[in-house]
Write a protein that holds these residues in place. Structure first.
Motif, PDB file in Angstrom:
ATOM      1  N   VAL A 371       0.601  -1.121  -0.033  1.00 44.39           N
ATOM      2  CA  VAL A 371       0.230  -0.522   0.404  1.00 44.39           C
ATOM      3  C   VAL A 371       0.956   1.060   0.140  1.00 44.39           C
ATOM      4  O   VAL A 371       2.007   0.987   1.057  1.00 44.39           O
ATOM      5  N   THR A 372       1.091   2.252  -0.830  1.00 41.77           N
ATOM      6  CA  THR A 372       0.941   3.087  -1.471  1.00 41.77           C
ATOM      7  C   THR A 372       0.864   4.716  -0.996  1.00 41.77           C
ATOM      8  O   THR A 372      -0.448   4.720  -1.655  1.00 41.77           O
ATOM      9  N   ASP A 373       0.995   5.516  -0.077  1.00 36.99           N
ATOM     10  CA  ASP A 373       0.874   7.096  -0.444  1.00 36.99           C
ATOM     11  C   ASP A 373       1.207   7.416  -1.385  1.00 36.99           C
ATOM     12  O   ASP A 373       2.353   7.768  -1.374  1.00 36.99           O
ATOM     13  N   ASP A 374      -0.018   7.631  -2.580  1.00 35.00           N
ATOM     14  CA  ASP A 374       0.137   8.265  -3.680  1.00 35.00           C
ATOM     15  C   ASP A 374       1.222   9.989  -3.759  1.00 35.00           C
ATOM     16  O   ASP A 374       1.885  10.429  -4.392  1.00 35.00           O
ATOM     17  N   ALA A 375       1.171  10.528  -2.394  1.00 38.00           N
ATOM     18  CA  ALA A 375       1.329  11.763  -1.847  1.00 38.00           C
ATOM     19  C   ALA A 375       2.378  11.624  -2.005  1.00 38.00           C
ATOM     20  O   ALA A 375       3.851  13.138  -2.287  1.00 38.00           O
ATOM     21  N   THR A 376       2.826  10.802  -0.760  1.00 34.99           N
ATOM     22  CA  THR A 376       4.302  11.218  -0.562  1.00 34.99           C
ATOM     23  C   THR A 376       4.929   9.847  -0.309  1.00 34.99           C
ATOM     24  O   THR A 376       6.193   9.857  -0.221  1.00 34.99           O
ATOM     25  N   THR A 398       2.166  15.062   7.265  1.00 33.13           N
ATOM     26  CA  THR A 398       3.222  15.686   6.763  1.00 33.13           C
ATOM     27  C   THR A 398       4.114  14.091   6.912  1.00 33.13           C
ATOM     28  O   THR A 398       5.163  14.035   6.313  1.00 33.13           O
ATOM     29  N   ALA A 399       2.961  13.643   7.512  1.00 36.52           N
ATOM     30  CA  ALA A 399       4.223  11.482   7.225  1.00 36.52           C
ATOM     31  C   ALA A 399       2.926  10.441   7.012  1.00 36.52           C
ATOM     32  O   ALA A 399       2.150  10.624   7.557  1.00 36.52           O
ATOM     33  N   SER A 400       3.105   9.710   6.107  1.00 38.29           N
ATOM     34  CA  SER A 400       1.808   8.780   6.262  1.00 38.29           C
ATOM     35  C   SER A 400       2.129   7.861   7.053  1.00 38.29           C
ATOM     36  O   SER A 400       3.325   7.891   7.932  1.00 38.29           O
ATOM     37  N   HIS A 412      -5.228   0.693   9.755  1.00 37.40           N
ATOM     38  CA  HIS A 412      -5.587   2.320   9.190  1.00 37.40           C
ATOM     39  C   HIS A 412      -4.267   2.871   8.738  1.00 37.40           C
ATOM     40  O   HIS A 412      -3.711   3.203   9.498  1.00 37.40           O
ATOM     41  N   PHE A 413      -4.523   3.622   7.783  1.00 37.35           N
ATOM     42  CA  PHE A 413      -3.970   3.751   7.120  1.00 37.35           C
ATOM     43  C   PHE A 413      -3.765   5.446   7.100  1.00 37.35           C
ATOM     44  O   PHE A 413      -5.607   5.898   7.047  1.00 37.35           O
ATOM     45  N   THR A 414      -3.377   6.344   7.306  1.00 31.69           N
ATOM     46  CA  THR A 414      -4.169   7.983   6.990  1.00 31.69           C
ATOM     47  C   THR A 414      -2.807   8.327   6.090  1.00 31.69           C
ATOM     48  O   THR A 414      -1.414   8.391   6.848  1.00 31.69           O
ATOM     49  N   PHE A 415      -3.383   8.942   5.004  1.00 37.45           N
ATOM     50  CA  PHE A 415      -2.295   9.208   4.406  1.00 37.45           C
ATOM     51  C   PHE A 415      -2.866  10.828   3.923  1.00 37.45           C
ATOM     52  O   PHE A 415      -4.112  11.276   4.069  1.00 37.45           O
ATOM     53  N   LYS A 416      -1.664  10.807   3.300  1.00 34.99           N
ATOM     54  CA  LYS A 416      -1.742  13.009   2.409  1.00 34.99           C
ATOM     55  C   LYS A 416      -2.704  12.770   0.994  1.00 34.99           C
ATOM     56  O   LYS A 416      -3.135  14.061   0.955  1.00 34.99           O
ATOM     57  N   GLY A 417      -2.061  11.391   0.495  1.00 33.11           N
ATOM     58  CA  GLY A 417      -3.015  11.317  -0.497  1.00 33.11           C
ATOM     59  C   GLY A 417      -3.997  10.491  -0.700  1.00 33.11           C
ATOM     60  O   GLY A 417      -4.337   9.430   0.304  1.00 33.11           O
ATOM     61  N   ASP A 418      -4.438   9.879  -1.687  1.00 32.04           N
ATOM     62  CA  ASP A 418      -4.786   8.022  -2.483  1.00 32.04           C
ATOM     63  C   ASP A 418      -3.972   7.149  -2.073  1.00 32.04           C
ATOM     64  O   ASP A 418      -2.509   7.412  -1.890  1.00 32.04           O
TER      65      ASP A 418
END
Length: 442
Positions: A371-376, A398-400, A412-418
């Motif tokens: 699982v990758t945070d597209d924004a970071t 500021t951090a995934s 539970h993932f907290t991401f900046k992007g999708d």
């Protein structure tokens, strides 16, 4: 040593008629004897294959057919003196070798027209005794009774009990032409009889000066040629034994192959088989190993090829194995499926609620999901297919982050992007899908 025999016939000691001991050709067999590779479905790999034929054919049944008439005394004496070396030398190269001895005279000699002195035997003593029993005498007129003798040792008379799967070799030596017919058997009859048992004939004309010659009417050359054998046109009595060995190491060797493959794998050779070379020589082949487009991916398929010489089993050195791992080239499937809430229910508007499942399948076990945070660009892995997760989009973060969740929801993932899901199977094939949620409402 037989390669030298073919080139120089054998070096004789100054004392005369010492027969060199043959040895099996170094490296006789198939090379490489095994091949392992990983190949994509529908592809073909090529392997350079060399089959080095033995200098003496495998499992030889060697029948000496000897003119025992009066003029043959010196030639028979030479073979008597060297029979032990002939037998031991051949058996050192081919331990399964057996020998038989038969003799012929002429119809005026009555029962001596054709005699089997000894059937096939591995015993050097028995073969020596059979040769020692020969006494050159009789013969009547110049032509002799060899056509009847050759007919007798083949399928016509079945006087010799050849072993199944053996290389049949008839060593025929004499100094005179033959009556045609002899005891009712013509040259054509003799030839058909020899061909009927698959015998190769080594014909040796003994240049004794006392007769018209074994090939005076073309019989020796005709029969040797028709049986894929060899004709020696002029051999002195003292060199008959060495010529027998030279002939055994100078026969045509036909290479064939029996191929057995698992379904989905096949082998083809170029140039195609059979191929015929002089014994002791190489047959160089391009071996094309092909994997069928529908071969089961991830499986290991095998082929076994047994190369035969003149139709005979040449031993384990002539067996090759192929093992092919069929590559998995099918990528997995992956999607961001509807997830459940902690109570195990799929809520209405699940995507807006941020509940997802890592849905991934493959043709083989072992698929995992990252699982990758597209924004970071931050990636968390590996997760098993089917994992449930909560995705919260926090544009100001500021951090995934990832943390265990509760109930039926694993993470539970907290991401900046999708979030991008990347499924990877055991072979390294990948596929991706995106999990999109709207930003958290303020």
């Amino acid at each position: 040593m037989f390669a030298a025999v073919r080139r120089s016939a054998l070096t004789l000691a100054a004392a005369g008629a010492l027969v060199a001991t043959p040895a099996l050709a170094m490296g006789a067999g198939v090379s490489p004897a095994s091949y392992d590779a990983s190949v994509d479905p529908g592809d073909t790999v090529h392997v350079a294959k060399t089959v080095t034929t033995p200098e003496i054919p495998p499992k030889p049944d060697i029948v000496l057919v000897v003119d025992e008439t009066g003029s043959m005394g010196p030639a028979i004496a030479n073979v008597k003196a060297e029979m032990g070396s002939i037998v031991s030398g051949v058996q050192s190269a081919q331990p399964q070798a057996q020998f038989a001895v038969a003799s012929y005279k002429d119809e005026s000699d009555g029962a001596a027209l054709f005699e089997v002195e000894s059937g096939l035997t591995a015993s050097q003593a028995t073969a020596q005794g059979a040769i020692n029993s020969l006494v050159a005498s009789g013969g009547g007129d110049t032509p002799e009774g060899q056509l009847n003798a050759l007919w007798q040792v083949g399928s016509g008379g079945n006087a010799i009990a050849f072993r199944p799967g053996s290389s049949r070799i008839v060593v025929w030596f004499g100094d005179a032409s033959g009556h045609d017919p002899s005891a009712g058997h013509s040259e054509a009859d003799a030839t058909a009889s020899l061909v009927g048992v698959g015998a190769q004939v080594i014909a040796i004309n003994v240049a004794s000066g006392g007769a018209d010659g074994l090939n005076a009417t073309g019989q020796a050359q005709h029969i040797a040629t028709a049986t894929s054998g060899t004709f020696f046109p002029s051999v002195t009595p003292g060199n008959v034994a060495s010529t027998i060995l030279a002939g055994l190491g100078n026969l045509p060797a036909e290479v064939t192959a029996d191929v057995s493959c698992d379904t989905g794998l096949s082998i083809a050779f170029s140039p195609s088989l059979p191929r015929t070379v002089t014994s002791g020589s190489d047959v160089v082949l391009d071996e094309a190993i092909s994997v069928a487009p529908d071969a089961p991916q991830g499986s290991t398929l095998a082929c076994t090829t047994t190369f035969r010489i003149n139709g005979a089993d040449a031993g384990p050195e002539f067996v090759q194995t192929v093992s092919i791992k069929v590559n998995d080239v099918t990528p997995p499937t992956v999607s961001c499926g509807p997830g459940v809430n902690p109570d195990g229910h799929t809520p209405g508007g699940w995507s807006n609620a941020g509940f997802f499942q890592m849905v991934a399948t493959d043709n083989l076990p072992g698929v995992t999901v990252a699982v990758t945070d597209d924004a970071t660009g931050t990636t968390f892995q590996p997760y098993a297919a089917g994992t449930f997760f909560k995705l919260t989009q926090a544009p100001g973060t500021t951090a995934s982050r990832v943390a265990p969740f509760s109930g039926a929801v694993d993470w539970h993932f907290t991401f900046k992007g999708d979030a991008t899901l990347t499924a990877t199977d055991a072979a390294g094939n990948t596929a991706t899908a995106t999990c999109s949620v709207p930003p958290k409402r303020k």
